[in-house]
Design an enzyme around this catalytic site. Sequence first.
Site, PDB file in Angstrom:
ATOM      1  N   GLU A 154       1.006  -1.086   0.150  1.00 20.38           N
ATOM      2  CA  GLU A 154      -0.162  -0.100  -0.104  1.00 20.38           C
ATOM      3  C   GLU A 154       1.158   1.253  -0.183  1.00 20.38           C
ATOM      4  OE1 GLU A 154      -3.356  -2.037   2.768  1.00 20.38           O
ATOM      5  OE2 GLU A 154      -3.305  -0.002   2.931  1.00 20.38           O
ATOM      6  N   ASN A 224       5.797 -13.108   3.316  1.00 27.96           N
ATOM      7  CA  ASN A 224       5.234 -11.691   4.408  1.00 27.96           C
ATOM      8  C   ASN A 224       5.685 -12.170   5.707  1.00 27.96           C
ATOM      9  OD1 ASN A 224       3.958 -10.219   2.417  1.00 27.96           O
ATOM     10  ND2 ASN A 224       2.238 -10.394   2.901  1.00 27.96           N
ATOM     11  N   GLY A 273       1.779  -3.196  11.092  1.00 29.79           N
ATOM     12  CA  GLY A 273       0.470  -3.088  11.130  1.00 29.79           C
ATOM     13  C   GLY A 273      -0.007  -3.524   9.796  1.00 29.79           C
ATOM     14  N   CYS A 276      -2.035  -6.902   5.836  1.00 28.57           N
ATOM     15  CA  CYS A 276      -1.460  -8.032   5.554  1.00 28.57           C
ATOM     16  C   CYS A 276      -0.522  -8.728   6.740  1.00 28.57           C
ATOM     17  CB  CYS A 276      -0.671  -7.744   4.476  1.00 28.57           C
ATOM     18  SG  CYS A 276      -1.437  -7.232   2.889  1.00 28.57           S
ATOM     19  N   ARG A 343      -6.161  -0.379   9.352  1.00 29.26           N
ATOM     20  CA  ARG A 343      -6.607  -1.693   9.606  1.00 29.26           C
ATOM     21  C   ARG A 343      -5.489  -2.312  10.294  1.00 29.26           C
ATOM     22  NH1 ARG A 343      -8.609  -4.063   4.035  1.00 29.26           N
ATOM     23  NH2 ARG A 343      -6.861  -2.816   3.397  1.00 29.26           N
TER      24      ARG A 343
HETATM   25  C1  UDX Z   1       2.813  -5.843   2.710  1.00 32.68           C
HETATM   26  C2  UDX Z   1       4.131  -6.469   1.714  1.00 32.68           C
HETATM   27  O1  UDX Z   1       5.416  -5.593   1.762  1.00 32.68           O
HETATM   28  C3  UDX Z   1       3.797  -6.511   0.644  1.00 32.68           C
HETATM   29  O2  UDX Z   1       4.617  -7.274  -0.426  1.00 32.68           O
HETATM   30  C4  UDX Z   1       2.370  -7.421   0.473  1.00 32.68           C
HETATM   31  O3  UDX Z   1       1.984  -7.639  -0.856  1.00 32.68           O
HETATM   32  C5  UDX Z   1       1.345  -6.994   1.362  1.00 32.68           C
HETATM   33  O4  UDX Z   1       1.939  -6.824   2.741  1.00 32.68           O
HETATM   34  P1  UDX Z   1       1.902  -3.518   3.119  1.00 32.68           P
HETATM   35  O5  UDX Z   1       1.284  -4.252   4.194  1.00 32.68           O
HETATM   36  O6  UDX Z   1       1.358  -2.378   2.202  1.00 32.68           O
HETATM   37  O7  UDX Z   1       2.908  -4.636   2.603  1.00 32.68           O
HETATM   38  O8  UDX Z   1       3.142  -2.747   4.113  1.00 32.68           O
HETATM   39  P2  UDX Z   1       4.534  -2.752   4.265  1.00 32.68           P
HETATM   40  O9  UDX Z   1       5.036  -1.464   3.653  1.00 32.68           O
HETATM   41  O10 UDX Z   1       5.162  -4.239   4.081  1.00 32.68           O
HETATM   42  O11 UDX Z   1       4.745  -2.383   5.841  1.00 32.68           O
HETATM   43  C6  UDX Z   1       4.008  -3.309   6.847  1.00 32.68           C
HETATM   44  C7  UDX Z   1       4.545  -2.839   8.400  1.00 32.68           C
HETATM   45  O12 UDX Z   1       5.503  -2.876   8.569  1.00 32.68           O
HETATM   46  C8  UDX Z   1       3.994  -1.333   8.500  1.00 32.68           C
HETATM   47  O13 UDX Z   1       3.346  -0.963   9.581  1.00 32.68           O
HETATM   48  C9  UDX Z   1       5.210  -0.791   8.424  1.00 32.68           C
HETATM   49  O14 UDX Z   1       5.374   0.305   9.160  1.00 32.68           O
HETATM   50  C10 UDX Z   1       6.027  -1.912   9.067  1.00 32.68           C
HETATM   51  N1  UDX Z   1       7.461  -1.713   8.857  1.00 32.68           N
HETATM   52  C11 UDX Z   1       7.911  -1.963   7.578  1.00 32.68           C
HETATM   53  C12 UDX Z   1       8.400  -1.416  10.166  1.00 32.68           C
HETATM   54  O15 UDX Z   1       8.131  -1.388  11.081  1.00 32.68           O
HETATM   55  N2  UDX Z   1       9.880  -1.593   9.855  1.00 32.68           N
HETATM   56  C13 UDX Z   1      10.411  -1.841   8.469  1.00 32.68           C
HETATM   57  O16 UDX Z   1      11.372  -1.812   8.372  1.00 32.68           O
HETATM   58  C14 UDX Z   1       9.468  -1.766   7.376  1.00 32.68           C
END
Ligand code: UDX
Length: 454
Positions: A154, A224, A273, A276, A343
Site C-alpha cells: 500500500e 510476508n 500493522g 497483510c 487496519r
Molecule cells: C506488505 C508487503 O510488503 C507486500 O509485499 C504485500 O503484498 C502486502 O503486505 P504493506 O502491508 O502495504 O505490504 O506494508 P509494508 O510496507 O510491507 O509495511 C508493513 C508494516 O511493517 C507497516 O506497519 C510498516 O510500518 C512496518 N515496517 C515496515 C516496519 O515497522 N519496519 C520496517 O522496516 C518496514
Amino acid sequence: MKIAVIGAGYVGLTTAACLAQVGHEVFCSESDTGKLSKLQNGVMPLFEPDLATVVDDNREAGRLTFGSTEDAIDWGKAIFICVGTPPLPNGDADLSSIEAVSRSIAKRVKGYRLIVEKSTVPVQTGSQIRKHLAIHSTYGLDYDVASNPEFLREGSAVGDFLHPDRIVVGVESIRAAELMREIYEPIIEQKFVCPIHKNCGTAKENAFLVTDTNSAELIKHASNSFLAMKISFINMVSDLCEVVGADVSKVSQGMGLDPRIGNVFLNPGIGFGGFCFPKDVQAFIRIAEKSGCNFALLREVEKINQQRIVHFVDKVRKELWSIRGKKIAVLGLAFKPNTDDVRFAPSIPLIQTLIDEGAVVSVYDPEASSKAKELLPTIPYCGDPYEAAAGAEAILIVTEWDEFKTIDWKRLAGVVERRLIVDGRNIFNPPEVAAHGFHYISVGRLPALPESQV
Ligand code: UDX
C-alpha cells in the site's frame, strides 16, 4: 487479452487498472454495490497514490469497465480472483468469497476459463478451487487454476505492480503457464506507457517464476512472514540497544551492509500493522500447525509485535510520571505513510490504551482521520500537527509521514505545554531535535536532551 478481475480492493483495483494500462481489455467487478457505483461514477473508493489516474485514463480509453460479477465471469478468457480473505476469529483465512466466486464460475461458464487466484490464500486453496469447479460445473467447464500471489505494498501499489521484483505463477499445465506469460508479457519486457515515471528509466529486470500451485501459494505467506520476522528481530535488538546504550540505527546499518541480510525492513519502531502482515503471520501459523508443524518462531514474532505498544506506552508513562489527565498529541494514524489505511494500525490500540489510562488525546493524520474516526469516534481529529499539539505534555510520532519530518519547530514550541517528543518511528535526528529545545525519546537510540535540561 480480455481479462476479468473480481474484487476491487487494493489488490483487485490495482491489478485491473494496471493490466488495462499495459494493454489488456479489463472488466472489474465489485460485490459491494456502494463501492461499485463509486467506481462506475469515477469516484475512488480508497486512497492510493497514482491509482486514480490509472483508473481514469483506462476507463476513458475504454480498456477498463466496472460492473457485476456475472458480467465479469462472462467477459474474458482469464478471471483474476481478488476478493478479500479476512481473518476468522481462530486466525484462519476466510475463504467463503473465493468459494462463492468459484461456484458462480462453475455454474455459469460454457467453454474455457483460466482462473487465477490473486487474493492471499493458504496453501492448497488452488486444489480446493479445482475440486469445487469440477463438482459444480453445469455446462462442462474447461478450466485451469493458477496461483499468482501479489506483492504490492500500500502506498506504492501501482509502481510495485508495474515494476515488480518478481512475478510468481503457480500452474499445473503448460496451457496455463503460456497464458500467464502472455498476460504479463508487457510487464516482463517492461514495454508499456508508465503512468508514474514519464521517461520510465525504472524498467528493471524482474523474474518470471513458474512453479506449481502449492509452492506459489506458500511463497506469499512465507515472504510476508519472513519480512514480519525481520521487523520483530530489529525491534528486539532496539530494546537491547536502549538498555545497553547502543544505537539501533547504527546496528541495523552494520547488519544491512551484509547482502545476506540487506538493509530493507530493518527499521525498528512501534510495530508492523496493515491488512497483510498481522493476518498473514496468523494464517501461516495456523496453516503450519494444521499440518503438524509447530511454527513457534512466528508465534514469537507476533508476541514481540504486540509488545511494541506496551513498551512505547511505558516510555511515555516514565516521562510523564502519570498519564491521567495529561494532554497527549498523536501524530500519525495510518499503519504507514502514503495510505489512509488504519487496519491493524498500531495507532488504534495505542490511543485506546492512553484513553483507558485517562489521557486527553488529540490526533492528526494527513489522510487516515476519516477511517480512524470509525474506530475511535470520541477523540478530536485536528487539521494540522500544531492544532493537535496545542497544550500537549507530549507529542507521539506514530506514522512516519514526510510532512512531520519538516515540522516548524518554533511554531511547535509555541503551542505545546511541554517540549517532549516520543517517536515510535525514528523520523528525526536526535541532536537536531535537542537543538530545537525538545526532549527527544526514540526507538533504540539514546534520548536527546535540550541544552537547558542537560
Ligand atoms: C506488505 C508487503 O510488503 C507486500 O509485499 C504485500 O503484498 C502486502 O503486505 P504493506 O502491508 O502495504 O505490504 O506494508 P509494508 O510496507 O510491507 O509495511 C508493513 C508494516 O511493517 C507497516 O506497519 C510498516 O510500518 C512496518 N515496517 C515496515 C516496519 O515497522 N519496519 C520496517 O522496516 C518496514
